[in-house]
Design a protein around this motif. Structure first.
Motif, PDB file in Angstrom:
ATOM      1  N   CYS A 177      -5.883   9.072  -8.603  1.00  0.00           N
ATOM      2  CA  CYS A 177      -6.022   8.518  -7.256  1.00  0.00           C
ATOM      3  C   CYS A 177      -4.795   7.656  -6.981  1.00  0.00           C
ATOM      4  O   CYS A 177      -4.579   6.660  -7.660  1.00  0.00           O
ATOM      5  CB  CYS A 177      -7.294   7.689  -7.144  1.00  0.00           C
ATOM      6  SG  CYS A 177      -8.800   8.579  -7.595  1.00  0.00           S
ATOM      7  N   LYS A 178      -3.997   8.066  -5.985  1.00  0.00           N
ATOM      8  CA  LYS A 178      -2.783   7.326  -5.658  1.00  0.00           C
ATOM      9  C   LYS A 178      -2.900   6.733  -4.261  1.00  0.00           C
ATOM     10  O   LYS A 178      -3.278   7.432  -3.329  1.00  0.00           O
ATOM     11  CB  LYS A 178      -1.568   8.262  -5.697  1.00  0.00           C
ATOM     12  CG  LYS A 178      -1.263   8.794  -7.078  1.00  0.00           C
ATOM     13  CD  LYS A 178       0.022   9.565  -7.233  1.00  0.00           C
ATOM     14  CE  LYS A 178       0.594  10.234  -6.042  1.00  0.00           C
ATOM     15  NZ  LYS A 178       1.694  11.140  -6.343  1.00  0.00           N
ATOM     16  N   PRO A 179      -2.562   5.440  -4.128  1.00  0.00           N
ATOM     17  CA  PRO A 179      -2.590   4.837  -2.787  1.00  0.00           C
ATOM     18  C   PRO A 179      -1.631   5.580  -1.846  1.00  0.00           C
ATOM     19  O   PRO A 179      -0.514   5.925  -2.240  1.00  0.00           O
ATOM     20  CB  PRO A 179      -2.106   3.405  -3.020  1.00  0.00           C
ATOM     21  CG  PRO A 179      -2.328   3.142  -4.472  1.00  0.00           C
ATOM     22  CD  PRO A 179      -2.172   4.482  -5.152  1.00  0.00           C
ATOM     23  N   LEU A 180      -2.087   5.839  -0.637  1.00  0.00           N
ATOM     24  CA  LEU A 180      -1.232   6.482   0.357  1.00  0.00           C
ATOM     25  C   LEU A 180      -0.323   5.450   0.999  1.00  0.00           C
ATOM     26  O   LEU A 180      -0.710   4.279   1.157  1.00  0.00           O
ATOM     27  CB  LEU A 180      -2.102   7.165   1.412  1.00  0.00           C
ATOM     28  CG  LEU A 180      -2.796   8.435   0.927  1.00  0.00           C
ATOM     29  CD1 LEU A 180      -3.889   8.864   1.901  1.00  0.00           C
ATOM     30  CD2 LEU A 180      -1.787   9.549   0.716  1.00  0.00           C
ATOM     31  N   PRO A 181       0.883   5.868   1.390  1.00  0.00           N
ATOM     32  CA  PRO A 181       1.821   4.908   2.004  1.00  0.00           C
ATOM     33  C   PRO A 181       1.255   4.353   3.301  1.00  0.00           C
ATOM     34  O   PRO A 181       0.726   5.097   4.124  1.00  0.00           O
ATOM     35  CB  PRO A 181       3.070   5.735   2.245  1.00  0.00           C
ATOM     36  CG  PRO A 181       2.650   7.151   2.195  1.00  0.00           C
ATOM     37  CD  PRO A 181       1.425   7.212   1.349  1.00  0.00           C
ATOM     38  N   HIS A 182       1.386   3.036   3.467  1.00  0.00           N
ATOM     39  CA  HIS A 182       0.840   2.405   4.656  1.00  0.00           C
ATOM     40  C   HIS A 182       1.832   1.462   5.326  1.00  0.00           C
ATOM     41  O   HIS A 182       1.475   0.736   6.233  1.00  0.00           O
ATOM     42  CB  HIS A 182      -0.461   1.672   4.335  1.00  0.00           C
ATOM     43  CG  HIS A 182      -0.316   0.604   3.288  1.00  0.00           C
ATOM     44  ND1 HIS A 182      -0.370   0.895   1.950  1.00  0.00           N
ATOM     45  CD2 HIS A 182      -0.098  -0.714   3.377  1.00  0.00           C
ATOM     46  CE1 HIS A 182      -0.206  -0.203   1.258  1.00  0.00           C
ATOM     47  NE2 HIS A 182      -0.027  -1.201   2.103  1.00  0.00           N
ATOM     48  N   GLN A 183       3.060   1.482   4.876  1.00  0.00           N
ATOM     49  CA  GLN A 183       4.101   0.670   5.517  1.00  0.00           C
ATOM     50  C   GLN A 183       5.434   1.366   5.366  1.00  0.00           C
ATOM     51  O   GLN A 183       5.582   2.284   4.594  1.00  0.00           O
ATOM     52  CB  GLN A 183       4.124  -0.729   4.913  1.00  0.00           C
ATOM     53  CG  GLN A 183       4.368  -0.722   3.413  1.00  0.00           C
ATOM     54  CD  GLN A 183       4.086  -2.086   2.796  1.00  0.00           C
ATOM     55  OE1 GLN A 183       3.710  -3.007   3.481  1.00  0.00           O
ATOM     56  NE2 GLN A 183       4.280  -2.203   1.515  1.00  0.00           N
ATOM     57  N   HIS A 184       6.445   0.904   6.117  1.00  0.00           N
ATOM     58  CA  HIS A 184       7.786   1.502   6.038  1.00  0.00           C
ATOM     59  C   HIS A 184       8.434   1.193   4.714  1.00  0.00           C
ATOM     60  O   HIS A 184       8.258   0.197   4.106  1.00  0.00           O
ATOM     61  CB  HIS A 184       8.694   0.975   7.153  1.00  0.00           C
ATOM     62  CG  HIS A 184       8.460   1.701   8.453  1.00  0.00           C
ATOM     63  ND1 HIS A 184       8.772   3.008   8.631  1.00  0.00           N
ATOM     64  CD2 HIS A 184       7.927   1.276   9.613  1.00  0.00           C
ATOM     65  CE1 HIS A 184       8.466   3.365   9.859  1.00  0.00           C
ATOM     66  NE2 HIS A 184       7.950   2.332  10.483  1.00  0.00           N
TER      67      HIS A 184
END
Length: 184
Positions: A177-184
């Protein structure tokens, strides 16, 4: 936070490719069009590509596919299927790896939510003026509760919630489970 699910293989490029009728599959599983009656007359088949081996598939609980659908093991469906029944429907499929066929389940995600944050995502502008999503950035908080959901505007994208990640870990399933990108 939203997450992507990954197979537990060392090669990041390991995927399975759809062999079955791609148009009908895409319409039903990704676009939500039609019903599942066509599945009575055909089987859903995938071919495992480089990075997967029969020994890996025999213990895998999640496979990454070249088309945006989750492919999970019988252990996954037996363990979490009932809890997730409002978010996903599972259909049997076969994965061929080096001449050996393995039973798995492909998931049709039933829940749609605003997963992609269009304000901070990167888009490419086409010559006709349309914008195409290039690098999605995801919302950090989901607008509603779910275990797994498909983006309402970009249905080829889906994400798992923290609740699903917790269940995967508690049940000891072989899924990354990998965190999805949520910022630039």
């Amino acid at each position: 936070m939203l997450y992507s699910l990954t197979g537990n293989v060392s090669k990041e490029t390991a995927i399975v490719d759809l062999v079955s009728n791609a148009n009908r599959f895409h319409a039903f599983f990704l676009a939500g069009a039609g019903d599942d009656k066509f599945l009575q007359f055909t089987s859903i088949q995938f071919n495992a590509q480089e990075g997967y081996s029969p020994s890996v598939l025999s213990t895998a609980d999640y496979l990454e596919a070249s088309i945006g659908v989750p492919i999970v093991s019988k252990t996954f469906t037996d363990t979490l299927g009932d809890a997730m029944r409002n978010d996903i429907a599972f259909y049997p499929c076969e994965v061929n790896c080096a001449g050996t066929v393995f039973p798995f389940y492909v998931g049709k995600i039933l829940t749609y939510a605003q997963l992609v944050n269009v304000e901070i995502s990167d888009f490419r502008q086409l010559t006709d003026g349309r914008k195409v999503l290039r690098f999605p950035r995801y919302n950090t908080v989901a607008e509603k509760d779910f275990f797994i959901a498909r983006d309402q505007d970009y249905p080829h994208l889906f994400a798992a919630s923290e609740a699903l990640v917790s269940l995967i870990q508690v049940k000891g399933l072989s899924i990354g489970c990998k965190p999805l990108p949520h910022q630039h």
